[in-house]
Structures are given as structure tokens and as C-alpha cells.
Write a protein that holds these residues in place. Structure first.
Motif, mmCIF file in Angstrom:
data_model
loop_
_atom_site.group_PDB
_atom_site.id
_atom_site.type_symbol
_atom_site.label_atom_id
_atom_site.label_comp_id
_atom_site.label_asym_id
_atom_site.label_seq_id
_atom_site.Cartn_x
_atom_site.Cartn_y
_atom_site.Cartn_z
ATOM 1 N N ASN A 52 25.628 18.293 -18.202
ATOM 2 C CA ASN A 52 26.754 17.379 -18.380
ATOM 3 C C ASN A 52 26.402 16.179 -19.249
ATOM 4 O OD1 ASN A 52 28.633 18.888 -16.944
ATOM 5 N ND2 ASN A 52 28.082 17.966 -14.977
ATOM 6 N N SER A 53 25.378 16.381 -20.093
ATOM 7 C CA SER A 53 25.042 15.448 -21.179
ATOM 8 C C SER A 53 24.352 14.167 -20.741
ATOM 9 C CB SER A 53 26.291 15.110 -22.014
ATOM 10 O OG SER A 53 26.865 16.273 -22.555
ATOM 11 N N ALA A 54 23.687 14.193 -19.567
ATOM 12 C CA ALA A 54 22.812 13.059 -19.254
ATOM 13 C C ALA A 54 21.733 12.974 -20.333
ATOM 14 C CB ALA A 54 22.174 13.245 -17.877
ATOM 15 N N LYS A 55 21.364 11.773 -20.710
ATOM 16 C CA LYS A 55 20.345 11.589 -21.750
ATOM 17 C C LYS A 55 18.999 12.118 -21.294
ATOM 18 C CE LYS A 55 17.888 7.983 -24.326
ATOM 19 N NZ LYS A 55 17.703 6.513 -24.499
ATOM 20 N N GLU A 56 18.642 11.807 -20.030
ATOM 21 C CA GLU A 56 17.340 12.203 -19.500
ATOM 22 C C GLU A 56 17.315 11.947 -18.002
ATOM 23 O OE1 GLU A 56 14.888 9.636 -21.804
ATOM 24 O OE2 GLU A 56 15.494 7.826 -20.725
ATOM 25 N N ILE A 57 16.419 12.648 -17.334
ATOM 26 C CA ILE A 57 16.166 12.429 -15.916
ATOM 27 C C ILE A 57 14.727 11.933 -15.779
ATOM 28 C CG2 ILE A 57 16.201 13.427 -13.609
ATOM 29 C CD1 ILE A 57 18.886 13.684 -14.998
ATOM 30 N N ILE A 58 14.569 10.845 -15.064
ATOM 31 C CA ILE A 58 13.242 10.267 -14.850
ATOM 32 C C ILE A 58 12.877 10.467 -13.381
ATOM 33 C CG2 ILE A 58 11.806 8.192 -15.037
ATOM 34 C CD1 ILE A 58 14.080 7.122 -16.968
ATOM 35 N N PRO A 59 12.091 11.497 -13.066
ATOM 36 C CA PRO A 59 11.730 11.748 -11.655
ATOM 37 C C PRO A 59 10.661 10.760 -11.189
ATOM 38 C CG PRO A 59 10.648 13.346 -13.063
ATOM 39 C CD PRO A 59 11.491 12.499 -13.972
ATOM 40 N N VAL A 60 10.808 10.286 -9.976
ATOM 41 C CA VAL A 60 9.835 9.352 -9.408
ATOM 42 C C VAL A 60 9.459 9.813 -8.006
ATOM 43 C CG1 VAL A 60 10.633 7.388 -10.784
ATOM 44 C CG2 VAL A 60 11.647 7.825 -8.542
ATOM 45 N N ALA A 61 8.314 9.304 -7.514
ATOM 46 C CA ALA A 61 7.782 9.783 -6.243
ATOM 47 C C ALA A 61 8.057 8.843 -5.081
ATOM 48 C CB ALA A 61 6.282 10.014 -6.369
ATOM 49 N N SER A 62 8.718 7.705 -5.336
ATOM 50 C CA SER A 62 9.030 6.781 -4.243
ATOM 51 C C SER A 62 10.280 5.988 -4.579
ATOM 52 C CB SER A 62 7.871 5.817 -3.980
ATOM 53 O OG SER A 62 7.751 4.871 -5.028
ATOM 54 N N VAL A 63 10.974 5.552 -3.530
ATOM 55 C CA VAL A 63 12.163 4.714 -3.713
ATOM 56 C C VAL A 63 11.774 3.404 -4.386
ATOM 57 C CG1 VAL A 63 13.982 3.430 -2.521
ATOM 58 C CG2 VAL A 63 13.368 5.736 -1.763
ATOM 59 N N GLU A 64 10.663 2.850 -3.972
ATOM 60 C CA GLU A 64 10.222 1.560 -4.511
ATOM 61 C C GLU A 64 9.988 1.652 -6.013
ATOM 62 O OE1 GLU A 64 9.829 1.877 -0.338
ATOM 63 O OE2 GLU A 64 8.861 3.129 -1.867
ATOM 64 N N PHE A 65 9.372 2.760 -6.447
ATOM 65 C CA PHE A 65 9.124 2.923 -7.875
ATOM 66 C C PHE A 65 10.426 3.161 -8.634
ATOM 67 C CE2 PHE A 65 7.445 5.170 -11.676
ATOM 68 C CZ PHE A 65 6.604 4.154 -12.127
ATOM 69 N N ALA A 66 11.362 3.838 -7.996
ATOM 70 C CA ALA A 66 12.672 4.040 -8.629
ATOM 71 C C ALA A 66 13.331 2.701 -8.936
ATOM 72 C CB ALA A 66 13.575 4.874 -7.722
ATOM 73 N N VAL A 67 13.318 1.801 -7.970
ATOM 74 C CA VAL A 67 13.929 0.478 -8.157
ATOM 75 C C VAL A 67 13.163 -0.308 -9.217
ATOM 76 C CG1 VAL A 67 14.473 -1.712 -7.039
ATOM 77 C CG2 VAL A 67 14.859 0.447 -5.821
ATOM 78 N N LYS A 68 11.832 -0.200 -9.185
ATOM 79 C CA LYS A 68 11.008 -0.919 -10.158
ATOM 80 C C LYS A 68 11.293 -0.436 -11.576
ATOM 81 C CE LYS A 68 6.189 -1.964 -11.310
ATOM 82 N NZ LYS A 68 4.768 -1.756 -10.922
ATOM 83 N N VAL A 69 11.366 0.876 -11.746
ATOM 84 C CA VAL A 69 11.625 1.441 -13.066
ATOM 85 C C VAL A 69 13.000 1.032 -13.573
ATOM 86 C CG1 VAL A 69 11.993 3.592 -14.343
ATOM 87 C CG2 VAL A 69 10.069 3.383 -12.775
ATOM 88 N N SER A 70 13.960 0.982 -12.676
ATOM 89 C CA SER A 70 15.328 0.638 -13.084
ATOM 90 C C SER A 70 15.448 -0.827 -13.473
ATOM 91 C CB SER A 70 16.310 0.943 -11.956
ATOM 92 O OG SER A 70 16.173 -0.013 -10.912
ATOM 93 N N GLY A 71 14.485 -1.638 -13.046
ATOM 94 C CA GLY A 71 14.562 -3.062 -13.367
ATOM 95 C C GLY A 71 15.734 -3.745 -12.704
ATOM 96 N N GLY A 72 16.233 -3.127 -11.625
ATOM 97 C CA GLY A 72 17.363 -3.720 -10.937
ATOM 98 C C GLY A 72 18.682 -3.511 -11.646
ATOM 99 N N ILE A 73 18.692 -2.664 -12.690
ATOM 100 C CA ILE A 73 19.925 -2.436 -13.444
ATOM 101 C C ILE A 73 20.724 -1.317 -12.794
ATOM 102 C CG2 ILE A 73 20.905 -1.738 -15.661
ATOM 103 C CD1 ILE A 73 18.360 -2.815 -16.985
ATOM 104 N N PHE A 74 21.932 -1.606 -12.382
ATOM 105 C CA PHE A 74 22.820 -0.588 -11.823
ATOM 106 C C PHE A 74 24.015 -0.454 -12.763
ATOM 107 C CE2 PHE A 74 20.361 -2.247 -8.369
ATOM 108 C CZ PHE A 74 19.999 -1.115 -7.666
ATOM 109 N N GLY A 75 24.343 0.799 -13.104
ATOM 110 C CA GLY A 75 25.415 0.989 -14.071
ATOM 111 C C GLY A 75 24.852 0.893 -15.474
ATOM 112 N N GLY A 76 25.696 0.586 -16.441
ATOM 113 C CA GLY A 76 25.240 0.511 -17.821
ATOM 114 C C GLY A 76 24.697 1.847 -18.274
ATOM 115 N N GLN A 77 23.511 1.830 -18.894
ATOM 116 C CA GLN A 77 22.923 3.063 -19.409
ATOM 117 C C GLN A 77 21.898 3.674 -18.464
ATOM 118 O OE1 GLN A 77 24.146 4.563 -22.262
ATOM 119 N NE2 GLN A 77 25.621 2.944 -21.869
#
Length: 242
Positions: free
Chosen positions: A40-65
């Protein structure tokens, strides 16, 4: 060619995969959702091994890109934009977006195998595309069942058996480890009713209890997506096949 099946990613060290060709399977539901999102044309999927790292990678950005997606024990994580149901990853939601994905089993297995030279994800819904691509390889192939909470999951095992069966249609010189022989036998037992098998599985029962019956029906379809998610430089994208 030897096909080595692992019934859980925890039983092998991550450095084992260095330079190898690897396939990760998590039918319910990570690899089914990944294939759907990329289709469905997602640019990419970034798999992570923990919730904490997911939040860190996102930089707290919700929505947008950037979107945070995933689950813990089948349920969407508080504060995440998306859960782990493939029905949430519609084109309207994911097109052009980077999705940081954490799941209880699947994303961890992908991260565990990240040192592979070739790393793909597979589920029933894209198994034909993955099998056809693997038939072009002459190297040994590692097939990793994500399992459930470090234990065997029957739906991942049956999917691995189906993948082996499809590869064997072309490759006649295949040898299997013991787990490969076992999953091939499981596939032969359950191949005529995958959805029933999943409904009766440990993970399937929990999904049913939490209202995800439609996910089981969707994830039990065979080869409906011509998508091969391929991992490189920390992200999964659609493999471009010549």
C-alpha cells in the motif's frame, strides 16, 4: 542447497546470520502486516526490538511522514498511531510514510537476523513471490519462524513448510535440517485448511478473543500480494526484481 529452519529466533546467535540468505516468518501478524503496508505504498518499515527504541527512533514525531506501529500481546501500544492489524495499514494511512514497527515476536526476529546478506520477510499472503525469488538462489537458506513468546507457533511452522514445498518444486537437490523436515510434515497435515489451523492455534485463539477474526481470514490467504519485503540498512522496502 540446504534449507535450515529455526522454530524460534532465540535459539540462534545474531552473528550466525552474517553473510547468509534469511527469511523471517511471522504470519500472525507482523510479516503479513509488513507486506500489506509495503503493497500500500509505505515508503519503508523500520523494525525495532523494543518499544523504547521505537519511541527514540521516532523522535517523538507522531503523524507527518513517520508513524509508530505495533503491538504488545496483540494490543496496540498506548501512544502508537497504529497497531499490528494489516487492515490498519491502508494506502490512505501509510502511503509515502516511514513506519517504525515493534511487535512482540516478528520485529524482534527481523532485528535478530539483520546481519544477513539477504533478508526477506514472508507470510502466506506473499509466499509465492518470496518462493519464486528464493528459487533463483544457489546458496543455503535460513528460515526463521518468529514463534510466539519464544515458543513454537504452528502457523509460522506451517508457512515455513509451505515455503519449502514451493522451493522443492524447482530445486531437486534440497536437504533439510530436522526442523525443516518437521515443518514440511506439519504443512502436509494442515495445508487444506489454513484458516481453521490458525483459529485453533494458541495465537489465533487470543486474536479471536480480542476481536481480530478478520485478520485470521486475511492472513490465511495464499499469494495475494506480489511483494517481497527486503531488509537493508535498517529498513524493509519492496525488493525490485528484474
Amino acid at each position: 542447497m540446504k534449507l535450515n529452519v529455526f522454530l524460534s529466533s532465540v535459539i540462534v546467535d545474531e552473528l550466525y546470520f552474517t553473510g547468509k540468505t534469511t527469511v523471517v516468518i511471522d504470519v500472525l501478524r507482523a510479516t503479513s502486516t509488513i507486506a500489506t503496508a509495503i503493497n500500500n505504498s509505505a515508503k519503508e518499515i523500520i523494525p525495532v526490538a523494543s518499544v523504547e527504541f521505537a519511541v527514540k527512533v521516532s523522535g517523538g514525531i507522531f503523524g507527518g511522514q513517520t508513524l509508530l506501529g505495533g503491538e504488545r500481546n496483540t494490543k496496540k501500544i498506548e501512544g502508537f498511531a497504529l497497531g499490528n492489524s494489516p487492515f490498519e495499514y491502508t494506502k490512505e494511512v501509510v502511503e509515502g510514510k516511514s513506519i517504525i514497527l515493534f511487535t512482540t515476536n516478528g520485529s524482534k526476529a527481523i532485528v535478530k537476523t539483520r546481519y544477513s546478506e539477504n533478508l526477506f520477510t514472508c507470510s502466506f499472503i506473499n509466499i509465492d513471490a518470496v518462493a519464486d525469488h528464493l528459487k533463483t538462489f544457489d546458496t543455503d537458506i535460513e528460515i526463521i519462524c518468529a514463534g510466539r513468546n519464544n515458543f513454537l507457533s504452528i502457523e509460522d511452522s506451517v508457512c515455513a513448510g509451505m515455503l519449502i514445498s514451493k522451493i522443492k518444486e524447482v530445486k531437486k537437490d534440497i536437504s533439510l535440517n530436522d526442523s525443516g523436515t518437521a515443518v514440511l510434515a506439519l504443512y502436509d497435515k494442515y495445508k487444506n485448511n489454513l484458516v481453521k489451523m490458525m483459529r485453533e492455534s494458541d495465537h489465533g485463539k487470543i486474536l479471536l478473543e480480542n476481536g481480530f477474526e478478520a485478520d485470521l481470514e486475511y492472513c490465511g490467504q495464499i499469494g495475494i500480494l506480489n511483494i517481497i519485503p527486503s531488509y537493508s540498512n535498517g529498513v524493509l522496502k519492496k525488493l525490485k526484481v528484474d
